[in-house]
Design a protein around this motif. Structure first.
Motif, PDB file in Angstrom:
ATOM      1  N   ASP A  82       0.818  -1.472   0.064  1.00 27.49           N
ATOM      2  CA  ASP A  82      -0.238   0.168  -0.027  1.00 27.49           C
ATOM      3  C   ASP A  82       0.961   1.236   0.062  1.00 27.49           C
ATOM      4  OD1 ASP A  82      -2.501  -1.001  -0.294  1.00 27.49           O
ATOM      5  OD2 ASP A  82      -3.102  -0.258   1.519  1.00 27.49           O
ATOM      6  N   ARG A  83       2.125   1.170   0.546  1.00 25.19           N
ATOM      7  CA  ARG A  83       2.852   2.370   0.284  1.00 25.19           C
ATOM      8  C   ARG A  83       3.228   2.942  -0.863  1.00 25.19           C
ATOM      9  NH1 ARG A  83       4.376   4.102   5.671  1.00 25.19           N
ATOM     10  NH2 ARG A  83       3.925   2.586   7.137  1.00 25.19           N
ATOM     11  N   VAL A  84       3.497   1.888  -1.705  1.00 23.79           N
ATOM     12  CA  VAL A  84       3.824   2.214  -3.054  1.00 23.79           C
ATOM     13  C   VAL A  84       2.525   2.618  -3.898  1.00 23.79           C
ATOM     14  CG1 VAL A  84       4.451   1.230  -5.654  1.00 23.79           C
ATOM     15  CG2 VAL A  84       5.555   0.493  -3.394  1.00 23.79           C
ATOM     16  N   ARG A  85       1.392   1.985  -3.725  1.00 24.03           N
ATOM     17  CA  ARG A  85       0.076   2.572  -4.256  1.00 24.03           C
ATOM     18  C   ARG A  85      -0.237   4.020  -3.885  1.00 24.03           C
ATOM     19  NH1 ARG A  85      -4.092  -1.207  -5.499  1.00 24.03           N
ATOM     20  NH2 ARG A  85      -3.410  -3.386  -5.779  1.00 24.03           N
ATOM     21  N   LEU A  86       0.023   4.211  -2.514  1.00 24.37           N
ATOM     22  CA  LEU A  86      -0.049   5.407  -1.864  1.00 24.37           C
ATOM     23  C   LEU A  86       0.977   6.549  -2.653  1.00 24.37           C
ATOM     24  CD1 LEU A  86      -1.136   7.524  -0.135  1.00 24.37           C
ATOM     25  CD2 LEU A  86       0.584   6.874   1.791  1.00 24.37           C
ATOM     26  N   LEU A  87       2.009   6.159  -2.876  1.00 25.28           N
ATOM     27  CA  LEU A  87       3.050   7.005  -3.551  1.00 25.28           C
ATOM     28  C   LEU A  87       2.548   7.399  -5.038  1.00 25.28           C
ATOM     29  CD1 LEU A  87       5.806   8.617  -3.969  1.00 25.28           C
ATOM     30  CD2 LEU A  87       6.925   6.493  -4.710  1.00 25.28           C
ATOM     31  N   ALA A  88       2.224   6.174  -5.640  1.00 27.68           N
ATOM     32  CA  ALA A  88       1.497   6.647  -6.996  1.00 27.68           C
ATOM     33  C   ALA A  88       0.416   7.643  -6.904  1.00 27.68           C
ATOM     34  CB  ALA A  88       1.047   5.358  -7.666  1.00 27.68           C
ATOM     35  N   ASN A  89      -0.468   7.337  -6.034  1.00 26.90           N
ATOM     36  CA  ASN A  89      -1.513   8.266  -5.887  1.00 26.90           C
ATOM     37  C   ASN A  89      -1.243   9.704  -5.458  1.00 26.90           C
ATOM     38  OD1 ASN A  89      -4.749   7.470  -5.835  1.00 26.90           O
ATOM     39  ND2 ASN A  89      -3.323   5.947  -5.267  1.00 26.90           N
TER      40      ASN A  89
ATOM     41  N   TRP B 114     -12.608  -0.530   3.606  1.00 26.01           N
ATOM     42  CA  TRP B 114     -11.606   0.056   2.832  1.00 26.01           C
ATOM     43  C   TRP B 114     -10.340  -0.502   3.317  1.00 26.01           C
ATOM     44  CZ3 TRP B 114     -13.346   5.829   1.834  1.00 26.01           C
ATOM     45  CH2 TRP B 114     -14.724   5.827   1.281  1.00 26.01           C
ATOM     46  N   LYS B 115      -9.715  -1.526   2.770  1.00 28.62           N
ATOM     47  CA  LYS B 115      -8.565  -2.020   3.579  1.00 28.62           C
ATOM     48  C   LYS B 115      -7.263  -1.881   2.687  1.00 28.62           C
ATOM     49  CE  LYS B 115     -10.926  -5.154   6.578  1.00 28.62           C
ATOM     50  NZ  LYS B 115     -11.008  -6.624   6.953  1.00 28.62           N
ATOM     51  N   GLN B 116      -7.463  -1.646   1.334  1.00 29.52           N
ATOM     52  CA  GLN B 116      -6.272  -1.275   0.281  1.00 29.52           C
ATOM     53  C   GLN B 116      -6.696   0.056  -0.322  1.00 29.52           C
ATOM     54  OE1 GLN B 116      -5.914  -3.950  -3.038  1.00 29.52           O
ATOM     55  NE2 GLN B 116      -3.803  -4.795  -1.995  1.00 29.52           N
ATOM     56  N   ILE B 117      -5.569   0.468  -0.621  1.00 33.02           N
ATOM     57  CA  ILE B 117      -5.497   1.866  -1.454  1.00 33.02           C
ATOM     58  C   ILE B 117      -5.757   1.408  -2.904  1.00 33.02           C
ATOM     59  CG2 ILE B 117      -3.808   3.598  -2.095  1.00 33.02           C
ATOM     60  CD1 ILE B 117      -2.854   4.023   0.751  1.00 33.02           C
ATOM     61  N   ASP B 118      -6.613   2.039  -3.543  1.00 39.38           N
ATOM     62  CA  ASP B 118      -6.715   2.029  -4.849  1.00 39.38           C
ATOM     63  C   ASP B 118      -6.656   3.184  -5.704  1.00 39.38           C
ATOM     64  OD1 ASP B 118      -9.010   3.460  -4.646  1.00 39.38           O
ATOM     65  OD2 ASP B 118     -10.291   1.730  -4.459  1.00 39.38           O
TER      66      ASP B 118
ATOM     67  N   ARG C 159       4.566   5.074 -13.159  1.00 46.84           N
ATOM     68  CA  ARG C 159       5.835   4.170 -13.326  1.00 46.84           C
ATOM     69  C   ARG C 159       7.022   4.534 -12.639  1.00 46.84           C
ATOM     70  NH1 ARG C 159       4.729   5.770 -19.192  1.00 46.84           N
ATOM     71  NH2 ARG C 159       3.799   3.624 -20.272  1.00 46.84           N
ATOM     72  N   THR C 160       6.827   5.971 -12.205  1.00 48.82           N
ATOM     73  CA  THR C 160       7.786   6.299 -11.051  1.00 48.82           C
ATOM     74  C   THR C 160       7.710   5.800  -9.915  1.00 48.82           C
ATOM     75  OG1 THR C 160       8.277   8.634 -12.172  1.00 48.82           O
ATOM     76  CG2 THR C 160       8.736   8.398 -10.023  1.00 48.82           C
ATOM     77  N   ALA C 161       6.311   5.572  -9.323  1.00 49.04           N
ATOM     78  CA  ALA C 161       6.114   5.016  -8.059  1.00 49.04           C
ATOM     79  C   ALA C 161       6.509   3.513  -7.948  1.00 49.04           C
ATOM     80  CB  ALA C 161       4.699   5.360  -7.702  1.00 49.04           C
ATOM     81  N   LEU C 162       6.203   2.746  -9.197  1.00 45.08           N
ATOM     82  CA  LEU C 162       6.616   1.388  -9.234  1.00 45.08           C
ATOM     83  C   LEU C 162       8.098   1.345  -9.241  1.00 45.08           C
ATOM     84  CD1 LEU C 162       4.220   0.200 -12.063  1.00 45.08           C
ATOM     85  CD2 LEU C 162       4.061  -0.942  -9.807  1.00 45.08           C
ATOM     86  N   SER C 163       9.065   2.139  -9.656  1.00 44.52           N
ATOM     87  CA  SER C 163      10.498   1.822  -9.539  1.00 44.52           C
ATOM     88  C   SER C 163      11.126   2.376  -8.599  1.00 44.52           C
ATOM     89  CB  SER C 163      10.951   2.322 -10.892  1.00 44.52           C
ATOM     90  OG  SER C 163      10.804   3.727 -11.236  1.00 44.52           O
ATOM     91  N   ALA C 164      10.305   3.317  -7.827  1.00 47.71           N
ATOM     92  CA  ALA C 164      10.999   4.118  -6.822  1.00 47.71           C
ATOM     93  C   ALA C 164      11.502   3.371  -5.587  1.00 47.71           C
ATOM     94  CB  ALA C 164      10.254   5.589  -6.318  1.00 47.71           C
ATOM     95  N   SER C 165      12.567   3.574  -4.924  1.00 47.21           N
ATOM     96  CA  SER C 165      12.935   2.945  -3.579  1.00 47.21           C
ATOM     97  C   SER C 165      12.475   4.123  -2.488  1.00 47.21           C
ATOM     98  CB  SER C 165      14.435   2.565  -3.520  1.00 47.21           C
ATOM     99  OG  SER C 165      15.036   3.777  -3.398  1.00 47.21           O
ATOM    100  N   PRO C 166      12.206   3.474  -1.328  1.00 45.83           N
ATOM    101  CA  PRO C 166      11.826   4.263  -0.246  1.00 45.83           C
ATOM    102  C   PRO C 166      12.871   5.500  -0.049  1.00 45.83           C
ATOM    103  CG  PRO C 166      11.416   1.921   0.399  1.00 45.83           C
ATOM    104  CD  PRO C 166      11.985   1.942  -0.910  1.00 45.83           C
TER     105      PRO C 166
END
Length: 242
Positions: free
Chosen positions: A26-33, A150-154, A208-215
């Motif tokens: 969910d943190r990656v999903r949150l970053l994308a959003n 609402w347990k997962q960020i979409d 795409r940036t969110a998918l490839s970014a590291s914390p």
């Protein structure tokens, strides 16, 4: 993308995004959003500034909480009460009464300076839908029954913004609607405009940036995206009038 391809992409955006992030937490999903939301809020800020206004303190605080949670500076228990009251205000703005349904002290602190209108309400709804899932997943109490699952960020917020901007591009680019055609129906001429194609390109890039970014890159991305918008500045004021 050409013609029917763009319409198909729009219709399947949510499903495609969920597939792309199926193996992401969910943190990656949150970053994308957040990357896309930053663009949208920055455009709102530009439009509001033309009339010496600013986005509400509530939206600004929600944005800050989301970045803080992403980077481990806060936990859901710390923003559970804010998430509940923020959603209560959203409910009051959309279907209820501010006087009767909004938490009075919370509203006075976060919204009395600027009552959000349509485009900003979209950002409030979007950010609210990002704050609640971490609270639910952590076992925190949510006051609204419809939010309990609402347990997962979409990517609901990205989707509604994308469709709003698609419709707004009809006005922003001067495309006249055919007689009898309702806004929201497919309009291939809008899909072909450079403005709309650039919106799509930015969303694709951000995901795409969110998918490839590291914390370790999250803080620099937050700083970078303070400068990014979803549409050029010259359209920002007109978007708020749409």
């Amino acid at each position: 993308m050409e013609g029917a391809q763009t319409g198909e992409w729009l219709l399947n955006f949510m499903a495609a995004a969920n597939r792309a992030f199926a193996d992401s937490d969910d943190r990656v999903r949150l970053l994308a959003n957040l990357l896309v939301l930053e663009r949208f809020i920055n455009t709102l800020s530009q439009g509001l500034a033309e009339s010496n206004r600013a986005v509400s303190r509530g939206l600004q605080h929600a944005r800050g909480l989301l970045w803080d949670y992403l980077m481990g500076r806060t936990v859901p228990a710390d923003f559970r009460d804010f998430a509940n009251d923020y959603y209560a205000c959203l409910y009051a703005f959309n279907v209820g009464s501010v006087e009767q349904d909004a938490p009075k002290d919370f509203y006075s602190q976060y919204f009395s300076d600027s009552s959000p209108e349509a485009c900003e309400l979209l950002a409030v709804e979007w950010s609210s839908c990002l704050l609640i899932p971490p609270v639910v997943a952590a076992g925190g109490h949510i006051d609204f029954e419809e939010c309990e699952d609402w347990k997962q960020i979409d990517f609901y917020g990205v989707d509604i913004m994308l469709n709003l901007l698609k419709d707004a591009c009809v006005e922003l680019t001067g495309i006249s609607r055919a007689a009898g055609r309702n806004i929201g129906q497919e309009q291939p001429e809008v899909h072909r405009t450079p403005l709309f194609r650039e919106i799509v390109r930015k969303i694709q890039k951000d995901l795409r940036t969110a998918l490839s970014a590291s914390p370790v890159e999250y803080a620099s991305l937050q700083k970078e995206y303070e400068q990014h918008t979803i549409i050029p500045r010259e359209y920002a004021g007109a978007l708020l009038e749409y």
